[in-house]
Design an enzyme around this catalytic site. Sequence first.
Site, PDB file in Angstrom:
ATOM      1  N   LYS A 140       0.808  -1.230   0.000  1.00  0.00           N
ATOM      2  CA  LYS A 140       0.000   0.000   0.000  1.00  0.00           C
ATOM      3  C   LYS A 140       0.840   1.279   0.000  1.00  0.00           C
ATOM      4  O   LYS A 140       0.442   2.284  -0.571  1.00  0.00           O
ATOM      5  CB  LYS A 140      -0.952   0.020   1.206  1.00  0.00           C
ATOM      6  CG  LYS A 140      -2.084  -0.991   1.083  1.00  0.00           C
ATOM      7  CD  LYS A 140      -3.060  -0.864   2.237  1.00  0.00           C
ATOM      8  CE  LYS A 140      -4.169  -1.883   2.114  1.00  0.00           C
ATOM      9  NZ  LYS A 140      -5.206  -1.730   3.114  1.00  0.00           N
ATOM     10  N   ASP A 169     -10.126   2.913   2.317  1.00  0.00           N
ATOM     11  CA  ASP A 169     -10.285   2.131   3.554  1.00  0.00           C
ATOM     12  C   ASP A 169     -11.009   2.911   4.656  1.00  0.00           C
ATOM     13  O   ASP A 169     -11.977   2.414   5.245  1.00  0.00           O
ATOM     14  CB  ASP A 169      -8.913   1.693   4.097  1.00  0.00           C
ATOM     15  CG  ASP A 169      -8.353   0.485   3.365  1.00  0.00           C
ATOM     16  OD1 ASP A 169      -9.142  -0.309   2.824  1.00  0.00           O
ATOM     17  OD2 ASP A 169      -7.117   0.337   3.336  1.00  0.00           O
TER      18      ASP A 169
HETATM   19  P1  NAP Z   1      -0.460  -2.577  12.048  1.00  0.00           P
HETATM   20  O1  NAP Z   1      -0.103  -1.384  11.239  1.00  0.00           O
HETATM   21  O2  NAP Z   1       0.529  -3.652  12.229  1.00  0.00           O
HETATM   22  O3  NAP Z   1      -0.888  -2.026  13.521  1.00  0.00           O
HETATM   23  C1  NAP Z   1      -1.174  -2.926  14.558  1.00  0.00           C
HETATM   24  C2  NAP Z   1      -1.763  -2.172  15.763  1.00  0.00           C
HETATM   25  O4  NAP Z   1      -2.153  -3.176  16.723  1.00  0.00           O
HETATM   26  C3  NAP Z   1      -0.793  -1.227  16.463  1.00  0.00           C
HETATM   27  O5  NAP Z   1      -1.508  -0.134  16.989  1.00  0.00           O
HETATM   28  C4  NAP Z   1      -0.257  -2.120  17.602  1.00  0.00           C
HETATM   29  O6  NAP Z   1       0.195  -1.404  18.737  1.00  0.00           O
HETATM   30  C5  NAP Z   1      -1.517  -2.879  17.971  1.00  0.00           C
HETATM   31  N1  NAP Z   1      -1.230  -4.142  18.662  1.00  0.00           N
HETATM   32  C6  NAP Z   1      -0.682  -5.265  18.138  1.00  0.00           C
HETATM   33  N2  NAP Z   1      -0.578  -6.209  19.091  1.00  0.00           N
HETATM   34  C7  NAP Z   1      -1.074  -5.668  20.246  1.00  0.00           C
HETATM   35  C8  NAP Z   1      -1.232  -6.150  21.581  1.00  0.00           C
HETATM   36  N3  NAP Z   1      -0.847  -7.395  21.920  1.00  0.00           N
HETATM   37  N4  NAP Z   1      -1.783  -5.326  22.493  1.00  0.00           N
HETATM   38  C9  NAP Z   1      -2.166  -4.074  22.164  1.00  0.00           C
HETATM   39  N5  NAP Z   1      -2.037  -3.560  20.916  1.00  0.00           N
HETATM   40  C10 NAP Z   1      -1.497  -4.344  19.975  1.00  0.00           C
HETATM   41  O7  NAP Z   1      -1.773  -3.306  11.486  1.00  0.00           O
HETATM   42  P2  NAP Z   1      -2.974  -2.637  10.614  1.00  0.00           P
HETATM   43  O8  NAP Z   1      -2.613  -2.687   9.173  1.00  0.00           O
HETATM   44  O9  NAP Z   1      -3.346  -1.349  11.230  1.00  0.00           O
HETATM   45  O10 NAP Z   1      -4.139  -3.723  10.827  1.00  0.00           O
HETATM   46  C11 NAP Z   1      -4.739  -3.922  12.081  1.00  0.00           C
HETATM   47  C12 NAP Z   1      -5.906  -4.890  11.957  1.00  0.00           C
HETATM   48  O11 NAP Z   1      -6.902  -4.332  11.105  1.00  0.00           O
HETATM   49  C13 NAP Z   1      -5.528  -6.229  11.322  1.00  0.00           C
HETATM   50  O12 NAP Z   1      -6.133  -7.238  12.095  1.00  0.00           O
HETATM   51  C14 NAP Z   1      -6.158  -6.188   9.937  1.00  0.00           C
HETATM   52  O13 NAP Z   1      -6.569  -7.465   9.489  1.00  0.00           O
HETATM   53  C15 NAP Z   1      -7.373  -5.308  10.196  1.00  0.00           C
HETATM   54  N6  NAP Z   1      -7.832  -4.607   8.967  1.00  0.00           N
HETATM   55  C16 NAP Z   1      -9.120  -4.772   8.562  1.00  0.00           C
HETATM   56  C17 NAP Z   1      -9.563  -4.127   7.419  1.00  0.00           C
HETATM   57  C18 NAP Z   1     -10.995  -4.306   6.941  1.00  0.00           C
HETATM   58  O14 NAP Z   1     -11.276  -4.028   5.758  1.00  0.00           O
HETATM   59  N7  NAP Z   1     -11.916  -4.703   7.778  1.00  0.00           N
HETATM   60  C19 NAP Z   1      -8.709  -3.279   6.697  1.00  0.00           C
HETATM   61  C20 NAP Z   1      -7.388  -3.114   7.159  1.00  0.00           C
HETATM   62  C21 NAP Z   1      -6.952  -3.791   8.310  1.00  0.00           C
HETATM   63  P3  NAP Z   1       1.745  -0.922  18.867  1.00  0.00           P
HETATM   64  O15 NAP Z   1       1.849   0.347  18.075  1.00  0.00           O
HETATM   65  O16 NAP Z   1       1.930  -0.712  20.310  1.00  0.00           O
HETATM   66  O17 NAP Z   1       2.586  -2.019  18.315  1.00  0.00           O
END
Ligand code: NAP
Length: 276
Positions: free
Chosen positions: A66, A103
Amino acid sequence: MKKWFAVIGNPISHSLSPTMHETWLKQLDINASYIPIHVEQNQLEQAVESLKLLGCSGWNVTIPFKEAIIPFLDDVDESAKGIGAVNTVVKTRNNKYVGYNTDGLGFIESLGPILPEYNILLIGAGGAARGIAHAFKRKGYTQLAIANRTLEKAMGLVDELKTGQALTLEEAENMLNKFDIIVQTTSLGMKNNDASLPIQLNRLKENAIVADIVYNPLVTPFLEEAKKYNVRTVNGLGMLVHQGALAFSYWNGVKPDSEEIIQQLIEQLGGNYVNR
Ligand code: NAP
């Protein structure tokens, strides 16, 4: 000539986008196809050149490309500029390739009508949270708080937005009754992932809306917990479908039906979840 669209990513085999777009193309009698394409990490540039060369009319971009795709496009729309991430590429009439991000707006549309004065809490400050936060701001929702395990990342996002407030997870938990919409954007709760909750919900406001952008499982542990408080819950499938519907409308000039496809995808995911 028959048009064709695509989604590029790595991995890509799990993507629900081909089912969704193929269904809409058929429903609207548009003579086109939509195909998933697995792209090797180090071959993004060649893949983009090939899509252009082979006349692809537009494509979606998913993890991990992306951000990396931006240098290979002719222009980037406002929706993608602020967050530096593109999920949709549109081929213009004069053969330019422009990157959009649907998104965040897709997520907001999945909530249905909401009031401008609502207080919104985003839990998480990763890529998805950034897209959603920027979209809220662009739509005029400025009462935003961002809570993250790593506070510095939430602070960075608030700085970038020039509005809102950064919180620790503990602070968010303690002042939960202030928020009308709570959006869980961390990867917690995904299938085969950590099932713990980012915050406890015992201070949840009556009539709050609780959303989780994770859609597999359809009911995450966070939504399961929210349901105990008899509030409205929204799962992540709506975000997926609405971001896709927006991309579809940019390519084809017509907005497809979102409700029917949500039911179809729920069946594909093996659930019978109903938002309330
Ligand atoms: P990302 O950039 O890797 O960010 C992950 C986030 O989760 C960060 O804020 C991280 O906190 C937090 N996190 C991870 N493990 C944690 C824990 N054990 N305790 C507390 N916080 C934790 O991921 P992303 O791209 O934003 O995606 C996040 C989720 O959204 C994924 O599950 C993805 O599948 C989903 N998603 C869904 C859609 C949809 O269309 N529905 C679209 C996009 C993404 P830190 O900063 O402290 O590491």
